[in-house]
Write a protein that holds these residues in place. Sequence first.
Motif, mmCIF file in Angstrom:
data_model
loop_
_atom_site.group_PDB
_atom_site.id
_atom_site.type_symbol
_atom_site.label_atom_id
_atom_site.label_comp_id
_atom_site.label_asym_id
_atom_site.label_seq_id
_atom_site.Cartn_x
_atom_site.Cartn_y
_atom_site.Cartn_z
ATOM 1 N N THR A 284 0.848 -1.185 0.000
ATOM 2 C CA THR A 284 0.000 0.000 0.000
ATOM 3 C C THR A 284 0.882 1.231 0.000
ATOM 4 N N VAL A 285 0.542 2.188 -0.871
ATOM 5 C CA VAL A 285 1.280 3.445 -0.935
ATOM 6 C C VAL A 285 0.400 4.578 -0.423
ATOM 7 N N LYS A 286 1.019 5.710 -0.155
ATOM 8 C CA LYS A 286 0.263 6.903 0.224
ATOM 9 C C LYS A 286 -0.498 7.397 -0.998
ATOM 10 N N SER A 287 -1.665 7.968 -0.775
ATOM 11 C CA SER A 287 -2.515 8.384 -1.901
ATOM 12 C C SER A 287 -1.803 9.355 -2.836
ATOM 13 N N GLU A 288 -0.933 10.204 -2.298
ATOM 14 C CA GLU A 288 -0.228 11.165 -3.155
ATOM 15 C C GLU A 288 0.848 10.505 -4.027
ATOM 16 N N PHE A 289 1.163 9.237 -3.779
ATOM 17 C CA PHE A 289 2.186 8.539 -4.559
ATOM 18 C C PHE A 289 1.584 7.600 -5.611
ATOM 19 N N VAL A 290 0.283 7.435 -5.619
ATOM 20 C CA VAL A 290 -0.361 6.465 -6.517
ATOM 21 C C VAL A 290 -0.023 6.740 -7.984
ATOM 22 N N ASN B 17 1.917 -9.071 -14.203
ATOM 23 C CA ASN B 17 0.688 -8.284 -14.196
ATOM 24 C C ASN B 17 0.602 -7.495 -12.906
ATOM 25 N N VAL B 18 0.108 -6.269 -13.018
ATOM 26 C CA VAL B 18 -0.043 -5.405 -11.845
ATOM 27 C C VAL B 18 -1.490 -4.937 -11.776
ATOM 28 N N TYR B 19 -2.033 -4.961 -10.566
ATOM 29 C CA TYR B 19 -3.412 -4.555 -10.327
ATOM 30 C C TYR B 19 -3.456 -3.524 -9.208
ATOM 31 N N LEU B 20 -4.455 -2.668 -9.261
ATOM 32 C CA LEU B 20 -4.730 -1.726 -8.181
ATOM 33 C C LEU B 20 -6.034 -2.168 -7.534
ATOM 34 N N GLN B 21 -5.995 -2.375 -6.225
ATOM 35 C CA GLN B 21 -7.196 -2.841 -5.531
ATOM 36 C C GLN B 21 -8.234 -1.729 -5.436
ATOM 37 N N GLU B 22 -9.409 -2.116 -5.037
ATOM 38 C CA GLU B 22 -10.557 -1.224 -4.963
ATOM 39 C C GLU B 22 -10.325 -0.004 -4.073
ATOM 40 N N ASP B 23 -9.444 -0.129 -3.072
ATOM 41 C CA ASP B 23 -9.184 1.006 -2.181
ATOM 42 C C ASP B 23 -8.401 2.129 -2.853
ATOM 43 N N GLY B 24 -7.839 1.862 -4.050
ATOM 44 C CA GLY B 24 -7.138 2.872 -4.821
ATOM 45 C C GLY B 24 -5.708 3.151 -4.386
ATOM 46 N N ILE B 25 -5.220 2.437 -3.370
ATOM 47 C CA ILE B 25 -3.854 2.671 -2.880
ATOM 48 C C ILE B 25 -3.060 1.376 -2.682
ATOM 49 N N THR B 26 -3.695 0.234 -2.852
ATOM 50 C CA THR B 26 -3.017 -1.048 -2.665
ATOM 51 C C THR B 26 -2.775 -1.701 -4.017
ATOM 52 N N PHE B 27 -1.520 -2.020 -4.277
ATOM 53 C CA PHE B 27 -1.110 -2.631 -5.536
ATOM 54 C C PHE B 27 -0.817 -4.112 -5.330
ATOM 55 N N LEU B 28 -1.155 -4.904 -6.351
ATOM 56 C CA LEU B 28 -0.838 -6.333 -6.375
ATOM 57 C C LEU B 28 -0.033 -6.615 -7.638
ATOM 58 N N HIS B 29 1.100 -7.256 -7.472
ATOM 59 C CA HIS B 29 1.927 -7.669 -8.593
ATOM 60 C C HIS B 29 1.910 -9.202 -8.617
#
Length: 102
Positions: A9-15, A40-52
């Motif tokens: 999870t990143v900070k919203s300003e870093f997305v 493959n890279v995905y962004l979860q529904e919360d808009g700040i959590t990435f899945l690789h």
Amino acid sequence: MITVKVTYTVKSEFVETNKQNINKFLSDFKKLNPSEFSYNVYLQEDGITFLHFSTYKNEEIQKQILNIPSFKSFQEERDKSGLDDTHKVEILSLVGSSADLL
């Protein structure tokens, strides 16, 4: 075959910066042999959590991919962005697939 799931999870300003950095290394990955790995890279529904999700034919290919300069740069910037304890790396074992894999 090696399959890895990385979640963080990143900070919203870093997305947006993170997305740009991801697109840079994926652009470089597209120049490589697609029969040897999948990434493959995905962004979860919360808009700040990435899945690789990545799958490699073998350890040699994995090392080659993970040492691409744009990927290493992405990792450095991501880590400097202030990741908390959400960074998690998991090795997965394939049970089955609807398609032929590596």
